[in-house]
Structures are given as C-alpha cells and as structure tokens.
Design a protein around this motif. Sequence first.
Motif, mmCIF file in Angstrom:
data_model
loop_
_atom_site.group_PDB
_atom_site.id
_atom_site.type_symbol
_atom_site.label_atom_id
_atom_site.label_comp_id
_atom_site.label_asym_id
_atom_site.label_seq_id
_atom_site.Cartn_x
_atom_site.Cartn_y
_atom_site.Cartn_z
ATOM 1 N N UNK A 199 -19.235 72.929 -40.294
ATOM 2 C CA UNK A 199 -19.957 71.718 -39.877
ATOM 3 C C UNK A 199 -21.465 71.895 -39.852
ATOM 4 N N UNK A 200 -21.948 73.059 -39.474
ATOM 5 C CA UNK A 200 -23.379 73.267 -39.338
ATOM 6 C C UNK A 200 -24.075 73.732 -40.588
ATOM 7 N N UNK A 201 -23.343 73.983 -41.651
ATOM 8 C CA UNK A 201 -23.951 74.446 -42.902
ATOM 9 C C UNK A 201 -24.593 73.295 -43.656
ATOM 10 N N UNK A 202 -25.574 73.607 -44.490
ATOM 11 C CA UNK A 202 -26.148 72.598 -45.371
ATOM 12 C C UNK A 202 -25.180 72.328 -46.513
ATOM 13 N N UNK A 203 -25.122 71.076 -46.972
ATOM 14 C CA UNK A 203 -24.158 70.723 -48.013
ATOM 15 C C UNK A 203 -24.408 71.507 -49.298
ATOM 16 N N UNK A 204 -25.662 71.888 -49.543
ATOM 17 C CA UNK A 204 -25.968 72.645 -50.750
ATOM 18 C C UNK A 204 -25.363 74.026 -50.773
ATOM 19 N N UNK A 205 -24.918 74.527 -49.614
ATOM 20 C CA UNK A 205 -24.331 75.863 -49.532
ATOM 21 C C UNK A 205 -22.821 75.848 -49.721
ATOM 22 N N UNK A 206 -22.228 74.673 -49.841
ATOM 23 C CA UNK A 206 -20.773 74.575 -49.970
ATOM 24 C C UNK A 206 -20.322 74.880 -51.389
ATOM 25 N N UNK A 207 -19.119 75.413 -51.513
ATOM 26 C CA UNK A 207 -18.505 75.555 -52.829
ATOM 27 C C UNK A 207 -18.048 74.185 -53.315
ATOM 28 N N UNK A 208 -17.631 74.133 -54.571
ATOM 29 C CA UNK A 208 -17.161 72.853 -55.100
ATOM 30 C C UNK A 208 -15.981 72.301 -54.337
ATOM 31 N N UNK A 209 -15.025 73.167 -54.011
ATOM 32 C CA UNK A 209 -13.853 72.727 -53.257
ATOM 33 C C UNK A 209 -14.205 72.282 -51.856
ATOM 34 N N UNK A 226 -12.620 39.826 -59.830
ATOM 35 C CA UNK A 226 -12.510 39.161 -58.532
ATOM 36 C C UNK A 226 -11.902 40.120 -57.524
ATOM 37 N N UNK A 227 -12.571 40.241 -56.375
ATOM 38 C CA UNK A 227 -12.078 41.061 -55.275
ATOM 39 C C UNK A 227 -11.760 40.141 -54.102
ATOM 40 N N UNK A 228 -10.582 40.297 -53.514
ATOM 41 C CA UNK A 228 -10.179 39.446 -52.393
ATOM 42 C C UNK A 228 -11.237 39.500 -51.294
ATOM 43 N N UNK A 229 -11.531 38.348 -50.709
ATOM 44 C CA UNK A 229 -12.596 38.253 -49.719
ATOM 45 C C UNK A 229 -12.407 39.231 -48.575
ATOM 46 N N UNK A 230 -11.162 39.429 -48.154
ATOM 47 C CA UNK A 230 -10.890 40.311 -47.015
ATOM 48 C C UNK A 230 -11.202 41.766 -47.333
ATOM 49 N N UNK A 231 -11.249 42.124 -48.612
ATOM 50 C CA UNK A 231 -11.458 43.519 -49.005
ATOM 51 C C UNK A 231 -12.860 43.775 -49.541
ATOM 52 N N UNK A 232 -13.641 42.728 -49.767
ATOM 53 C CA UNK A 232 -14.914 42.891 -50.480
ATOM 54 C C UNK A 232 -15.845 43.879 -49.796
ATOM 55 N N UNK A 233 -15.832 43.892 -48.475
ATOM 56 C CA UNK A 233 -16.697 44.805 -47.733
ATOM 57 C C UNK A 233 -15.936 46.016 -47.198
ATOM 58 N N UNK A 234 -14.731 46.208 -47.721
ATOM 59 C CA UNK A 234 -13.887 47.298 -47.214
ATOM 60 C C UNK A 234 -13.496 48.256 -48.330
ATOM 61 N N UNK A 235 -14.400 48.402 -49.313
ATOM 62 C CA UNK A 235 -14.190 49.341 -50.401
ATOM 63 C C UNK A 235 -14.962 50.627 -50.112
ATOM 64 N N UNK A 236 -14.368 51.762 -50.442
ATOM 65 C CA UNK A 236 -15.044 53.048 -50.305
ATOM 66 C C UNK A 236 -14.914 53.790 -51.629
ATOM 67 N N UNK A 237 -15.987 54.483 -51.999
ATOM 68 C CA UNK A 237 -16.059 55.121 -53.312
ATOM 69 C C UNK A 237 -16.376 56.598 -53.144
ATOM 70 N N UNK A 238 -15.612 57.448 -53.815
ATOM 71 C CA UNK A 238 -15.915 58.863 -53.891
ATOM 72 C C UNK A 238 -16.343 59.149 -55.317
ATOM 73 N N UNK A 239 -17.653 59.350 -55.551
ATOM 74 C CA UNK A 239 -18.141 59.592 -56.917
ATOM 75 C C UNK A 239 -17.824 61.002 -57.381
ATOM 76 N N UNK A 240 -18.078 61.268 -58.647
ATOM 77 C CA UNK A 240 -17.940 62.624 -59.146
ATOM 78 C C UNK A 240 -18.961 63.521 -58.458
ATOM 79 N N UNK A 241 -18.549 64.750 -58.171
ATOM 80 C CA UNK A 241 -19.434 65.681 -57.460
ATOM 81 C C UNK A 241 -20.727 65.913 -58.226
ATOM 82 N N UNK A 242 -20.665 65.867 -59.558
ATOM 83 C CA UNK A 242 -21.853 66.129 -60.369
ATOM 84 C C UNK A 242 -22.925 65.059 -60.174
#
Length: 242
Positions: free
Chosen positions: A133-143, A68-84
Amino acid sequence: MTDKPGAATVIDLHGVAFGWRGQAAVQAVSGSFARGSMTAVAGPNGAGKSTLVKGIMGLLRPLSGSLHIAAAERRRLAWLPQAAELDRTFPITVLDMVAMGGWRRVGPWRRFGADETARAWQALDAVGLAGEAGRLVGALSGGQMQRALFARLLLQDAQVLLLDEPFAAVDSHTADTLMQLLCAWHRQGRTVIAVLHDLALVRRHFGQTLLLAGRQVAWGPTAEVLTPAHLAVARGAQEEWT
C-alpha cells in the motif's frame, strides 16, 4: 459461466465505426450487451478491439452508426485500460491510486475520509496487495500493477466493467486470481466486457464473445462464435493469431 436469457440491454451498437483522424479502425459492429452478461472481445492484433472499448467509454465519437447506453448505466461504467497506456512515473502511492476509485462518491472537493480509506484497504486485501500500500506505483511489477488496478475497480463499484487486456504481462497465478474476481463480479449481476487474446480462457469463462477483425466477424454465444470458420476469417487479418 452462462448469462441469463432475456436480460435487459445495457449497450446497443448499430453499424458503429470508431477510429482516429477519420480513419476507421473497427466498423460495421451491430449488437447488444445484456445487463449481467459476460462478454469477451477477441480478435488478432489490429482488429479494433481496444478502439471499440474506448468508443463505448465515450473517449471516441462514432465515425458512423450509433451507440446507445441505457440511462441507468451511463454514469456507472468503469474502464481498466491497458497497462502500457498508464503513466507510472507520477509519484503516487498504491493506496492513494486505489482510493481514487471512490472519486464519484466523494466528489472533487471533499477529502477522503475514514470510510473511503477503509474501502481502499479492503480492496487491496482482496487482490493480495495490502503489503504494498505504501509503495509508489512505479515500483510495482506488471502483475502487481494489474492487481492494484483491479482494486481500484472494486472501489468504483460500477455496474458495467470494461477491461482492455486485463491479463497481459501477468503470471498465471495472478491471472487466475483476477479471473476469479471477474467471475465474482459477474455473479453479482455486473456486466463484464473484456478484451482478451486467450481463447481457452474465453471458452472456459465467457458466455458471450464478440469476434473482430477490423469489423464484426461474429457475436453471440461463445461456442457459436469461436468456430473454425469464424476464426479462419479473423486469422485472415493476421496469420500468427490463434
């Protein structure tokens, strides 16, 4: 870093199990995440940590038990997945990827205006990535990619943040910078839930810990959870984990 006692509950788990194709990867998890708490989800590889986070995010349905997720938070979740798990071959710039964090404010059919673009630049500056900012994400290092993902989280402006291995494959300087951001979000009253392997970091910064080993081993104040006895149970699933 301590959490405020008596805070309202944001997420409740009651004997919940999550997994794939009917097979549980994690089960018998019961407890609550309080609003404004900072909780580490720890355990050996294969303990079900990432599966649990995906279940909380609604990407997996419970095999048993309830969530159960509180109604006030149900649409206010953010997820950072694994980079892989991210497809970095898509030709999108760093700025555009970060700006996507404002999608909920802008909506699916409106263009990103000057205000949202300014927010994206501010977020990139906050993580020390404005020069990319102008680089493609594929050119970034892991960090650099992790910094960009944190910048996107900033734009989402969510009250509940779930992060899966946010410091994996990054150098110590980047990890320190990103950890400072997490602590700042916590001080703002946001709820932080992070899957982590570094127990020293957990002990320094996280007031609460959920220890898993395919099932719940312990959940509560970090000093009471990361005890030799509890860690011995978790190590039973994988002797190499410390």
